[in-house]
Structure formats: C-alpha cells, structure tokens
Write an enzyme that holds these catalytic residues in place. Structure first.
Site, PDB file in Angstrom:
ATOM      1  N   LYS A  52       0.867  -1.259   0.129  1.00  0.00           N
ATOM      2  CA  LYS A  52       0.035  -0.196  -0.094  1.00  0.00           C
ATOM      3  C   LYS A  52       1.057   1.282  -0.454  1.00  0.00           C
ATOM      4  O   LYS A  52       0.889   1.849   1.140  1.00  0.00           O
ATOM      5  CB  LYS A  52      -1.319   0.015   1.536  1.00  0.00           C
ATOM      6  N   GLU A  86      -8.863  -5.854  -9.445  1.00  0.00           N
ATOM      7  CA  GLU A  86      -9.778  -4.470  -8.400  1.00  0.00           C
ATOM      8  C   GLU A  86     -10.497  -3.607  -9.055  1.00  0.00           C
ATOM      9  O   GLU A  86     -10.379  -3.005 -10.246  1.00  0.00           O
ATOM     10  CB  GLU A  86      -8.728  -4.542  -7.302  1.00  0.00           C
TER      11      GLU A  86
END
Length: 206
Positions: A52, A86
């Site tokens: 992330k 995603e």
C-alpha cells in the site's frame, strides 16, 4: 534528496478527517456503474502490487479519471494477464449461483482488510468463497458483484460496461453480507467486536 532512500530518517504523521460514503450513499444502497479500464494494474515485474504505497496510487488515479470522464462511478482494472484484478480502491467479489469468487494475489491485488472481513462474514453466513483467477467475461455473466474497501466499505455494482449485473440491482447475497458488514463496522455485531478499537471520548475540560 535522491533515489536512494535507505539513509533517510523515518517520520510519521496521522491525518484524521470526516469522510462520507466514498462512492455515495445512493451507490451503497442501489449499486454503482463500473467500467473496465484501459489501464492495467501494475505488474509484480515493475513494483510490488500488494504494497500500500502512495506512489502506486497513480495507477488507480489514471483508471479513476478515465471512468469518471466516461460517466461511470468506478473503474475496474485487469492484471497484466488480462484477468480481473480490482477497482481503483476496492477489492472485487463476483457471485454466481450462490458461490462467491474473488481474485487472489496472483492477480496483483492489494490485500485489503475489508476484503478479509467480507470473506469471513460470507463464510460465517454459510457461503462458499473461492480465491481464483476471474476472466473479464465472467463480470458480464455474474448474478451479483460487490466491492470492498476502507473508503467504499461494501458497495454493490449494478452495471459494468453498460451491461446490467444480474437484475441490475443489488442481489440477496450482496445485501445479506452488506447488512452484517455494516453492523460489524458500527459496533452492532458482537461476533465481530474484536475487529474494533474503541476510541474513548475526550475527558471534559476542567
């Protein structure tokens, strides 16, 4: 300044602000419109998709802008192989014949906390959840599709690439999982109370 970071000191700051439903309250209730992006998810040959990291969000920014300019609420990225990955800031779940599938780490996903929460809730409700490769064409044949993310929470998709998902509205599996997800998120589900860290109210001023 430079491109070698290992000698740099580490500094941390935490920003907190109020934020409404990322994809809108109506989107959470009735579902959103999604578009498969022409931008591909960054591959593990280039960066670490599971990290992330702030700079990697440029990939999602490009897909989000493309979707917005085309009139959709969200973009869906495929991985370097052309498999479903995603959303720009959410993990994806596909429901077909009562079975739930979601892309795994081989599809370069970012493994979200809310993704794990939705998987656990779905399994606790008795649904089979499988992590596997999902072909783009499966999106158009799905009975239901929903997304999870820290900002989006749990949001259904009612349409992808101008094709209705199922009956064009959130389906029963999605709504059942979403109801429990919301209860867990707001501290109404005793079973998932251990997921929450309660922030105490500030002490009154003397």
């Amino acid at each position: 300044m430079g491109l070698f970071p290992l000698d740099c000191p580490v500094e941390v700051s935490i920003a907190v602000w109020e934020w409404g439903a990322y994809l809108g309250d109506e989107g959470k209730q009735n579902g959103i419109r999604g578009k498969v992006s022409s931008w591909r998810r960054i591959s593990p040959d280039s960066l670490i998709p599971a990290a992330k990291a702030t700079g990697q969000y440029l990939n999602s920014v490009l897909a989000k802008i493309e979707a917005d300019k085309a009139g959709y609420e969200e973009g869906i990225l495929l991985d370097q192989r052309g498999m479903v990955c995603e959303g720009t800031g959410e993990n994806l779940f596909v429901v077909k014949d009562g079975r739930i599938s979601t892309p795994g780490f081989t599809s370069s996903i970012l493994g979200g906390i809310n993704r794990l929460s939705a998987i656990e809730i779905a399994r606790d409700l008795g649904y089979e959840v499988v992590e596997r490769d999902i072909a783009r064409g499966e999106l158009y044949l799905a009975d239901e599709i929903f997304m999870t993310g820290t900002a989006a929470e749990l949001t259904p998709l009612r349409e992808i690439d101008d094709q209705p998902v199922g009956e064009g509205r959130p389906g029963p599996v999605t709504k059942e999982i979403q109801n429990v997800f919301e209860d867990a998120l707001h501290g109404r589900a005793e079973r998932y109370a251990h997921w929450l860290d309660v922030v105490p109210a500030p002490a009154p001023a003397p």
